[in-house]
Design an enzyme around this catalytic site. Structure first.
Site, short mmCIF file in Angstrom:
data_model
loop_
_atom_site.label_atom_id
_atom_site.label_comp_id
_atom_site.label_asym_id
_atom_site.label_seq_id
_atom_site.Cartn_x
_atom_site.Cartn_y
_atom_site.Cartn_z
CG ASN A 141 -1.70 1.25 1.34
OD1 ASN A 141 -1.76 2.05 0.37
ND2 ASN A 141 -2.29 1.60 2.52
CE LYS A 192 0.19 3.65 4.66
NZ LYS A 192 0.01 3.94 6.14
CG HIS A 228 -6.02 2.04 4.83
ND1 HIS A 228 -5.59 2.86 6.02
CD2 HIS A 228 -4.92 0.93 4.81
CE1 HIS A 228 -4.44 2.70 6.20
NE2 HIS A 228 -4.05 1.56 5.53
CD GLU A 259 -3.23 5.82 6.35
OE1 GLU A 259 -2.94 5.67 5.31
OE2 GLU A 259 -1.90 5.21 7.29
CD GLU A 275 -3.72 -2.60 7.40
OE1 GLU A 275 -2.67 -2.72 6.82
OE2 GLU A 275 -4.31 -1.68 7.08
N GLY A 281 1.88 2.56 10.91
CA GLY A 281 2.55 3.91 10.90
C GLY A 281 3.23 4.32 11.91
CB SER A 296 4.53 -1.13 12.58
OG SER A 296 4.26 0.13 12.58
C1 PEP Z 1 -0.99 0.37 5.89
O1 PEP Z 1 -0.92 1.59 5.52
O2 PEP Z 1 -2.07 -0.35 5.78
C2 PEP Z 1 -0.01 -0.02 6.80
C3 PEP Z 1 0.16 -1.53 7.43
O3 PEP Z 1 0.94 0.90 7.09
P1 PEP Z 1 2.47 0.69 7.94
O4 PEP Z 1 3.00 -0.58 7.38
O5 PEP Z 1 3.19 1.92 7.65
O6 PEP Z 1 2.03 0.56 9.22
#
Ligand code: PEP
Length: 245
Positions: free
Chosen positions: A8, A10, A89, A91, A162, A168, A205
């Site tokens: 992803n 982003k 997601h 976000e 998640e 993040g 992460s």
């Molecule tokens: C994500 O945006 O789905 C995600 C898991 O981000 P990160 O790996 O940066 O935590």
């Protein structure tokens, strides 16, 4: 079965030169690339092995398009060569106020259009702080609404667990926590939707230093990777760890 790696990106990279670099670094079997919409065609034409994913779709897919400024339909995503669509997601839930009711519609239209949804669910810090049972309950409620419009037809679905507190932040869940949640997700879905072919991913992460620990867990079918997937130095390390399992 090899674990799936979904990248992803982003809202990155910001130049086409970097998109090219990142696509070259990430193009491998078992990898799914989710670039921002403007780069879809470019990535599709460059990638030889990786599959394509969109980061979002609109919750209606009218046959002749519609008056929905700024939105992208499932039909358009398919026409651009996408196989998968990230839906819900955290976000988007947070910054765009996407509700579970909207997400349910997105999952339903994506499946109807022949896209494989990658549905993101996960509890926030407050809920996790209250304990694992609460986290399972919270995610169970999300799933109940998010999958409420599914027809009972055989289809393919991916759920990405998640935890919001891990995205993040550099503060990943433990493999055990991720495994317990993945198992609970699998059980909840197989009870209510026995004909779905399901994969459960972990996201939050994930990086080259911790992915192997998660990959050992049988209940985790792969990963949704954010930050590390947009890093042309780091992501190939994740690919090589998964390929060499
Ligand atoms: C994500 O945006 O789905 C995600 C898991 O981000 P990160 O790996 O940066 O935590």
């Amino acid at each position: 079965m090899k674990k799936l790696l979904v990248a992803n990106w982003k809202m990155k990279p910001t130049t086409l030169a970097d998109v090219e670099l990142l696509t070259r670094a990430s193009d491998a079997e078992g990898v799914v690339l989710a670039p921002p919409f403007p780069y879809l065609d470019f990535v599709k034409k460059m990638a030889r092995h990786a599959e394509l994913c969109v980061q979002n779709v609109f919750f209606e897919n009218p046959k002749n398009g519609g008056a929905f400024t700024g939105e992208v339909s499932c039909a358009m995503a398919k026409a651009m060569g996408a196989t998968y669509a990230i839906i819900g997601h955290s976000e988007r839930r947070q910054f765009l106020r996407e509700s579970d009711a909207m997400i349910a519609r997105k999952v339903a239209v994506a499946l109807e259009a022949g896209l494989i949804p990658i549905l993101c669910v996960g509890e926030g810090h407050e809920v996790r702080h209250r304990g694992e049972a609460q986290a399972v309950g919270f995610v169970g409620m999300q799933l109940m609404t998010d999958l409420s419009l599914l027809k009972n037809e055989p289809s393919e679905l991916i759920v990405a667990y998640e935890p919001v507190w891990a995205i993040g932040t550099g503060n990943n869940a433990t493999p055990e926590q991720a495994s317990v949640m993945s198992n609970a997700i699998r059980k909840a879905i197989s009870t209510n939707h026995p004909s779905l072919r399901l994969k459960v991913l972990y996201g939050g992460s994930v990086n080259a230093g911790n992915i192997a620990g998660f990959a050992r867990e049988r209940d985790i079918d792969g990963f949704l990777v954010g930050g590390a997937s947009a890093d042309a130095g780091e992501f190939p390390k994740l690919i090589s760890i998964i390929h060499n399992l």
